[in-house]
Design a protein around this motif. Structure first.
Motif, short mmCIF file in Angstrom:
data_model
loop_
_atom_site.label_atom_id
_atom_site.label_comp_id
_atom_site.label_asym_id
_atom_site.label_seq_id
_atom_site.Cartn_x
_atom_site.Cartn_y
_atom_site.Cartn_z
N MET A 1 -9.06 -20.97 -60.33
CA MET A 1 -7.99 -21.89 -59.96
C MET A 1 -7.45 -22.59 -61.21
O MET A 1 -8.22 -23.08 -62.04
N LYS A 2 -6.13 -22.63 -61.33
CA LYS A 2 -5.51 -23.25 -62.50
C LYS A 2 -5.54 -24.78 -62.38
O LYS A 2 -5.38 -25.32 -61.28
N PRO A 3 -5.73 -25.48 -63.51
CA PRO A 3 -5.71 -26.94 -63.47
C PRO A 3 -4.32 -27.47 -63.17
O PRO A 3 -3.31 -26.81 -63.45
N ASP A 4 -4.27 -28.69 -62.62
CA ASP A 4 -3.00 -29.30 -62.25
C ASP A 4 -2.42 -30.06 -63.43
O ASP A 4 -3.10 -30.89 -64.07
N LEU A 5 -1.14 -29.81 -63.72
CA LEU A 5 -0.42 -30.45 -64.82
C LEU A 5 0.73 -31.28 -64.26
O LEU A 5 1.55 -30.77 -63.49
N LEU A 6 0.80 -32.54 -64.67
CA LEU A 6 1.94 -33.38 -64.36
C LEU A 6 2.91 -33.30 -65.53
O LEU A 6 2.58 -33.68 -66.65
N LEU A 7 4.12 -32.82 -65.26
CA LEU A 7 5.13 -32.61 -66.29
C LEU A 7 6.22 -33.67 -66.12
O LEU A 7 6.92 -33.68 -65.11
N LEU A 8 6.36 -34.54 -67.10
CA LEU A 8 7.23 -35.72 -66.97
C LEU A 8 8.55 -35.60 -67.71
O LEU A 8 9.31 -36.58 -67.75
N ILE A 9 8.84 -34.47 -68.30
CA ILE A 9 10.06 -34.31 -69.08
C ILE A 9 10.85 -33.10 -68.59
O ILE A 9 10.29 -32.17 -68.00
N ALA A 22 -0.50 -21.08 -67.08
CA ALA A 22 -1.79 -21.72 -67.36
C ALA A 22 -2.11 -22.87 -66.43
O ALA A 22 -3.28 -23.28 -66.32
N PHE A 23 -1.09 -23.42 -65.75
CA PHE A 23 -1.28 -24.61 -64.93
C PHE A 23 -0.58 -24.48 -63.58
O PHE A 23 0.38 -23.71 -63.43
N THR A 24 -1.07 -25.25 -62.62
CA THR A 24 -0.28 -25.56 -61.42
C THR A 24 0.57 -26.77 -61.78
O THR A 24 0.05 -27.87 -62.01
N VAL A 25 1.87 -26.57 -61.88
CA VAL A 25 2.75 -27.58 -62.46
C VAL A 25 3.35 -28.46 -61.37
O VAL A 25 3.92 -27.97 -60.38
N HIS A 26 3.26 -29.77 -61.57
CA HIS A 26 3.93 -30.76 -60.74
C HIS A 26 5.05 -31.35 -61.59
O HIS A 26 4.80 -32.13 -62.51
N TYR A 27 6.29 -30.95 -61.28
CA TYR A 27 7.44 -31.26 -62.13
C TYR A 27 8.08 -32.57 -61.68
O TYR A 27 8.62 -32.66 -60.58
N ALA A 28 8.02 -33.58 -62.54
CA ALA A 28 8.52 -34.92 -62.17
C ALA A 28 9.28 -35.54 -63.34
O ALA A 28 8.83 -36.50 -63.96
N VAL A 48 -1.44 -34.05 -68.45
CA VAL A 48 -0.08 -34.59 -68.41
C VAL A 48 0.64 -34.16 -69.68
O VAL A 48 0.09 -34.26 -70.78
N LEU A 49 1.87 -33.70 -69.52
CA LEU A 49 2.74 -33.41 -70.65
C LEU A 49 3.95 -34.31 -70.57
O LEU A 49 4.68 -34.31 -69.57
N THR A 50 4.18 -35.10 -71.63
CA THR A 50 5.28 -36.05 -71.68
C THR A 50 5.88 -35.99 -73.08
O THR A 50 5.71 -35.01 -73.80
N ALA A 66 -9.05 -37.80 -62.56
CA ALA A 66 -9.50 -36.53 -63.13
C ALA A 66 -8.80 -36.18 -64.43
O ALA A 66 -9.09 -35.14 -65.03
N LEU A 67 -7.90 -37.05 -64.89
CA LEU A 67 -7.12 -36.74 -66.10
C LEU A 67 -8.04 -36.60 -67.31
O LEU A 67 -8.86 -37.48 -67.59
N GLU A 68 -7.89 -35.50 -68.03
CA GLU A 68 -8.73 -35.25 -69.20
C GLU A 68 -7.93 -34.83 -70.43
O GLU A 68 -8.48 -34.77 -71.53
N LEU A 69 -6.62 -34.58 -70.26
CA LEU A 69 -5.81 -34.08 -71.37
C LEU A 69 -4.42 -34.67 -71.28
O LEU A 69 -3.75 -34.58 -70.24
N LEU A 70 -3.96 -35.29 -72.36
CA LEU A 70 -2.64 -35.93 -72.40
C LEU A 70 -1.92 -35.47 -73.66
O LEU A 70 -2.40 -35.71 -74.77
N GLY A 71 -0.79 -34.81 -73.49
CA GLY A 71 -0.04 -34.28 -74.62
C GLY A 71 1.37 -34.81 -74.68
O GLY A 71 2.01 -35.04 -73.64
N ALA A 72 1.87 -35.04 -75.89
CA ALA A 72 3.26 -35.43 -76.11
C ALA A 72 3.99 -34.28 -76.79
O ALA A 72 3.53 -33.76 -77.81
N LEU A 73 5.09 -33.88 -76.21
CA LEU A 73 5.90 -32.82 -76.79
C LEU A 73 6.77 -33.44 -77.88
O LEU A 73 7.64 -34.24 -77.60
N GLY A 74 6.52 -33.11 -79.13
CA GLY A 74 7.16 -33.79 -80.25
C GLY A 74 6.16 -34.68 -80.95
O GLY A 74 5.06 -34.94 -80.45
N ALA A 75 6.57 -35.20 -82.10
CA ALA A 75 5.64 -35.97 -82.92
C ALA A 75 5.40 -37.38 -82.39
O ALA A 75 4.32 -37.93 -82.57
#
Length: 311
Positions: A1-9, A22-28, A48-50, A66-75
Motif C-alpha cells: 500500500m502506498k503512503p498518503d501524501l498531502l499535496l498543498l501546491i 509513489a504515493f496516494t495523493v490528496h491534492y489540496a 506533505v509536499l508544499t 502519522a506525519l513523518e516526512l515534510l518537503g518544500a518544493l524549492g529552496a
C-alpha cells in the motif's frame, strides 16, 4: 500500500501522475480543499509536499499524527513550522539546487530589462515612437553589482554578472571564505557602493523590510533594485515612494508582499518591471524539483540520509 501524501501546491497533470507512482495523493492546492483534507484525511497523511510561500502550520502538523516526512518544493521554507515538525521527529527537506540556474537567469533578465528599459521601449515601438524621441538608457556593463545573500543562487547571479564585466560585492551575516568577491559588513555600505542591488536572501521575520527607504536612498537615482527572493524583504510602500520621487532609478520584482495579487502601489510607478513569482519556474527546474522530492522520499523510506535536509 502506498503512503498518503498531502499535496498543498498547484502541479501539472504530468507531475501529479508522477507523484501518484509513489504515493496516494490528496491534492489540496487551495485553502478550502486544504482545510477539508486535513480534517478528513489528517490521520492517514504520512508525507506533505508544499513550498516556502504556502508552508505548513503547527496546528496542521498536530492534526496529522502519522506525519513523518515534510518537503518544500524549492529552496525556501520560511512558512513551514520547522521547529514544531522537528520536535515531532518529522524528516524535513527542501528543493535546494533544483532551480538555482533558472532563478539567476531571471534575475539578470529583470536587471537588464529595467536598466535598459526594455518593456517601455517595446511599448514605444508599438506606438510608433522612434528613438530620437526617447530618453537614452545607460550602459548595463562595467558597473557594480551588489548581492544581498551569497548563497547558491547569489553565487550564480555573481557569475552571470561577471560575464557582463560587473564588479561584484555582497553582504551576508558572515563573509564567505571561498568567495572571490568584495564583502561588505553592512547592507547600507553595500547599497552605497552598488549600482545594482539584487536581493537573494531568505524570507521570514528576520529579513522583513531589510530593503527600506534608507537602502533605496543609498542606491540613489541611478541605482537599480531587483528582488527574486521573497516579497517581504522589500518595503513596497517605501519602494513606490522612492520611484515616484526619483530617488531610485528603477526596480525589477519577481516577488512582492501582496502576491498573488499584484503590488498596487507600484502599478503606476515609473521604471518598474514585474513578473509573477516565476523566476524559478522552467520545465527543467520543475522536473528536477519533483525528481529530487521523489529521491528524498525514497531515501527516507529506505532509512538513508536525505539529499537536501533542512538545516
Amino acid at each position: 500500500m502506498k503512503p498518503d501524501l498531502l499535496l498543498l501546491i498547484h502541479v501539472s497533470p504530468k507531475h501529479l501522475e508522477q507523484l501518484g507512482t509513489a504515493f496516494t495523493v490528496h491534492y489540496a492546492p487551495d485553502a478550502v480543499r486544504r482545510a477539508a483534507c486535513v480534517a478528513a484525511e489528517g490521520a492517514r497523511i504520512r508525507a506533505v509536499l508544499t513550498n516556502g510561500s504556502t508552508g505548513l502550520r503547527a496546528d496542521e502538523i498536530d492534526a496529522m499524527p502519522a506525519l513523518e516526512l515534510l518537503g518544500a518544493l524549492g529552496a525556501g521554507y520560511e512558512n513551514l513550522a520547522v521547529a514544531h515538525a522537528r520536535a515531532r521527529g518529522i524528516a524535513l527537506f527542501n528543493g535546494a539546487g533544483t532551480n538555482d540556474a533558472c532563478v539567476a537567469d531571471h534575475a539578470m533578465a529583470l536587471l537588464l530589462a529595467v536598466v535598459r528599459a526594455v518593456p517601455a521601449l517595446d511599448r514605444a515601438t508599438r506606438a510608433g515612437v522612434w528613438r530620437n524621441d526617447l530618453p537614452l538608457q545607460p550602459n548595463f556593463s562595467g558597473k557594480r553589482l551588489g548581492i544581498l545573500g551569497l548563497g547558491t543562487i547569489g553565487r550564480r547571479i555573481a557569475q552571470r554578472g561577471q560575464g557582463f564585466d560587473l564588479e561584484v560585492g555582497y553582504h551576508n551575516r558572515q563573509p564567505r571564505a571561498d568567495a572571490p568577491f568584495r564583502y561588505f559588513d553592512s547592507l547600507a555600505a553595500l547599497a552605497d557602493w552598488a549600482d545594482y542591488l539584487v536581493v537573494a536572501t531568505p524570507g521570514g521575520a528576520g529579513t522583513r523590510h531589510l530593503i527600506d527607504a534608507a537602502v533605496m536612498r543609498a542606491l540613489g537615482p541611478t541605482g537599480y533594485l531587483v528582488n527574486i527572493a521573497r516579497g517581504s524583504v522589500v518595503d513596497t510602500e517605501a519602494l513606490a515612494a522612492a520611484l515616484r520621487a526619483g530617488e531610485l532609478g528603477g526596480a525589477g520584482l519577481d516577488v512582492y508582499e501582496s502576491e498573488p495579487a499584484p503590488p498596487a502601489p507600484l502599478l503606476d510607478c515609473p521604471n518598474v518591471v514585474l513578473t509573477p513569482h516565476i523566476a524559478g519556474w522552467s520545465p527543467e527546474a520543475i522536473d528536477a524539483s519533483f525528481n529530487q522530492f521523489l529521491a528524498n522520499a525514497a531515501r527516507h523510506a529506505a532509512g538513508e540520509p536525505l539529499l537536501t535536509p533542512i538545516p
